[in-house]
Design an enzyme around this catalytic site. Structure first.
Site, PDB file in Angstrom:
ATOM      1  N   ASP A 327       0.802  -1.216   0.000  1.00  0.00           N
ATOM      2  CA  ASP A 327       0.000   0.000   0.000  1.00  0.00           C
ATOM      3  C   ASP A 327       0.839   1.273   0.000  1.00  0.00           C
ATOM      4  OD1 ASP A 327      -2.376  -1.350  -0.159  1.00  0.00           O
ATOM      5  OD2 ASP A 327      -2.661  -1.474   1.989  1.00  0.00           O
ATOM      6  N   TYR A 411      -9.996  -0.627   2.008  1.00  0.00           N
ATOM      7  CA  TYR A 411      -9.567  -0.586   3.406  1.00  0.00           C
ATOM      8  C   TYR A 411      -9.215   0.816   3.863  1.00  0.00           C
ATOM      9  CZ  TYR A 411      -9.191  -5.241   5.495  1.00  0.00           C
ATOM     10  OH  TYR A 411      -9.472  -6.451   6.093  1.00  0.00           O
TER      11      TYR A 411
END
Length: 730
Positions: A327, A411
């Site tokens: 990420d 998320y």
């Protein structure tokens, strides 16, 4: 003349423009005036520590700005020629002289991270591709349903080579039939994944997605397309779409600071609070960073940051095996930073810090409210009651919170640095948002995840973070010590009663790795061996109790594991070098292996005892989803603590003011519900009484109290009963 910025000021809009102009001019001088640049990322390139430390020490000593050492102001620019993403470069430029300092050419097969415009453009192209539109029709969805796509990194696998194109794999979803823009798309996963080739700038193929259960193994096409999604139902989280009303019995709880906060922010990003002093940084990749941390003038940490995180999934069915996000290295925490809302993400008196990114033309783009700063009550800080006198001494703990929140597709990750009055620094990491979902056939279960709604499989996965700690504990020359508590064998000479244990302290001599061992109460201490605590005689230090979380589960020879070597161990210690910032490597996107990451830093086998070192801590969670994680996941929290260990000569929070009612102004709420025969206090009735009391102490103790009473069917004299409850009030 404008004053020169502090070396740790975040990059400004004017500097972003200047950096892009410098690069454009240099490239057009080399390649001709028609050369157009696509600017992916422009960021502050931090100066070498050898130049920055003397400046910071001079600042700490109160030396006037004009007399401090010169520190160059640099910018890093990642770019490629417009229309040619195959070749990208990183140029370091001087914002002072307007010249090129260094040009970096990545190795063959390495790819740059995504930028925000790139992902938006690819999502639009996937959804409007005629072949994608036609392919979705076979799933027999409602006519006007809106299709949405998550653009996922195209993780390398054993078939990938240095010649594999840079790609994005799309995961398709449908909105619920009501088509509300905030519909939970993850309740309607479409079993089709378009693959977008960024080099060819087009959708190059579709991958079918397996929907079977444990009885189907790795097979695809286990259900007819036209009925594959017929059993999916809406499952909403947004308050406008919930079927029932919100709870009505939750009263407001407000954080009020009538005299304002106890912190101050000056010189753009300098924070001072309760003997702490540090600067807040922000960049496209790490997002929030913390610099030059000092307590009461003493050096503690040079730089703190979350370096990387990887999220490998455990579903072996092709192409789910390619679900492995980095990420930070793929998307960038700064690129994904939220605009934090007043009264929502933080409470109390809030200071916000904005960030600055850039668009493809090299123009600045503001990230408003990317970081919030506030104080919060943290319960009791310390307390002792002298049992001989009955006198209690007690303080409430106050914590300074520096927080950012990022949304990476489905998320959310909440990163908060917590500074405590006791000298402790903590990193609190919270995971929330919505689990990434896949379609599963009606009535089936899968060994690769959990069914969380009809037709919805939440796949097993891991969240593995790497914290980078660049210490300067009373100076830059530090040592990492592993400390284990080991039972002493029973013997008449040394441990005749079998109750003793000893601390085994092992300093690290060379760069290497280590792991948590909770059965040994293993901790790691970052110490300055040249500075001894006058009380204990031990070197001053800070201790890290590693989170003993499960490490990466992918097999040793898998590409998933090779490209995330940092996740093989809990602790790494390396010798400091400028630019060694990335646990998973500088170019993590679609990497075949971790290159120039922490495993390579450690493999140098450099001396690390009494040297300028960096400590890295890998921690995380193995997420085997629950039904309760859908449609939106309650936060999962992990906290890493850095605690002073013989750094002070006593409890540094001893001077925190005592907790008192005069300051806190709490209010009393008491409920009494009892059935009993009361004495003769002037009866109103002759039988036993059922009395329900709700007593609210709403004013100062010296003022009148407030009581409510319900008396069924008869009651005693309330004045007499009140005298029992508050003798001083009658």
């Amino acid at each position: 003349m404008t004053s020169r910025p502090h070396p740790l000021h975040n990059i400004s809009p004017a500097e972003i423009r200047r950096a892009s102009q410098i690069v454009s001019r240099i490239l057009q001088d080399k390649n001709g005036p028609s050369y157009e640049v696509y600017f992916k990322h422009i960021y502050l390139y931090e100066p070498p520590k050898a130049l920055l430390m003397p400046y910071l020490d001079a600042e700490s000593a109160g030396v006037p700005v004009a007399q401090r050492p010169f520190v160059p102001r640099l910018a890093g620019v990642i770019y490629h020629q417009l229309g040619n993403p195959r070749e990208f470069f990183e140029m370091i430029v001087s914002l002072d002289s307007g010249t090129e300092v260094e040009l970096r050419t990545p190795k063959r097969g390495q790819h740059s991270s995504y930028d925000r415009e790139e992902l938006r453009r690819v999502a639009e192209k996937i959804l409007t591709d005629p072949a994608v539109v036609e392919a979705v029709k076979k799933f027999n969805l409602p006519k006007d349903v809106v299709i949405q796509v998550d653009t996922w990194p195209y993780c390398a696998d054993k078939y990938s080579t240095v010649d594999t194109h840079k790609c994005i794999q799309g995961l398709l979803y449908a909105r619920a039939p009501h088509n509300h823009p905030d519909s939970n798309q993850y309740a309607f996963p479409i079993p089709l994944s378009p693959v977008y080739d960024l080099f060819e700038d087009r959708v190059v193929r579709f991958d079918t997605l397996a929907t079977g259960g444990e009885e189907d193994g790795l097979k695809h096409n286990t259900a007819p397309a036209e009925t594959a999604m017929a059993h999916c139902v809406e499952n909403e989280y947004h308050p406008d779409l919930l079927k029932g009303p919100p709870r009505q019995d939750l009263k407001p709880l407000r954080v009020v600071q009538p005299e304002g906060p106890s912190f101050t922010v000056s010189d753009e990003n300098l924070v001072q609070w309760q003997k702490w002093r540090f600067r807040v940084g922000f960049n496209y990749r790490e997002g929030l960073t913390i610099h030059d941390v000092r307590y009461d003038g003493r050096k503690v940490f040079y730089r703190l940051s979350v370096s990387e995180m990887t999220v490998p999934y455990g579903d072996p069915r092709t192409p789910y095996h390619r679900k492995q996000a980095f990420d930070f290295g793929d998307a960038g925490a700064g690129n994904c930073a939220n605009n934090l809302g007043l009264g929502c993400d933080c409470l109390g008196v809030i200071k916000y810090f904005n960030g600055w990114l850039n668009d493809p033309k090299g123009q600045p783009v503001e990230v408003p409210n990317a970081i919030c700063l506030h104080e919060q009550d943290s319960g009791i800080g310390w307390k002792h009651t002298n049992i001989r006198t009955g006198v209690a001494a007690i303080t409430r703990a106050r914590t300074l919170v520096v927080q950012t929140i990022i949304t990476v597709g489905n998320y959310e990750y909440i990163f908060a640095w917590l500074f405590q009055q006791s000298g402790t620094v903590e990193l609190e990491t919270r995971a929330t948002g919505i689990v990434s979902t896949a379609l599963i056939d009606a009535g089936k279960r899968s060994p690769w995840g959990n069914v969380v709604a009809p037709g919805v499989l939440a796949q097993n996965h891991q969240h593995l973070f790497c914290l980078r700690i660049d210490p300067m504990v009373d100076g830059n020359e530090n040592t990492l010590i592993q400390e284990d508590s080991i039972a002493v064998p029973e013997s008449e000479d040394e441990n005749p009663f079998g109750n003793a244990w000893r601390l085994v302290k092992t300093p690290f001599e060379k760069s290497t790795f280590a792991d948590a061992a909770p059965e040994k109460n293993r901790v790691f201490k970052i110490v300055n061996e040249k500075r001894l605590n006058r009380i204990s005689g031990n070197p001053v230090g800070y201790k890290l109790a590693p989170v003993p979380s499960q490490l990466i589960l992918a097999s040793k020879n898998s590409v998933v594991r090779k490209r995330a070597r940092f996740a093989e161990h809990h602790i790494w210690v390396t010798r400091y070098r400028d630019g060694d910032l990335w646990a998973g490597g500088k170019w993590a996107n679609q990497s075949l292996e971790e290159t120039d990451g922490v495993a390579d830093y450690a493999a140098r086998n450099e001396d690390v005892r009494d040297r300028d070192i960096v400590v890295w801590h890998t921690f995380g969670m193995t997420h085997n989803p629950r039904v309760e994680d859908f449609p939106v996941m309650p936060v999962e929290t992990i906290t890493v603590s850095l605690k002073p260990a013989d750094f002070f000569e006593g409890n540094p929070a001893l001077d925190v003011p005592q907790s008192t009612q005069a300051v806190n102004q709490s209010v009393l709420y008491v409920t009494i519900d009892r059935e009993e025969r009361l004495g003769n206090y002037g009866r109103l009735g002759s039988t036993s009484t059922n009395i329900n009391f709700k007593i609210r102490h709403t004013k100062q103790p010296s003022q009148e109290n407030d009581a409510e009473a319900t008396i069924l069917p008869s009651g005693e004299n309330l004045t007499a009963l009140t005298a029992l409850l508050w003798p001083s009030s009658v």
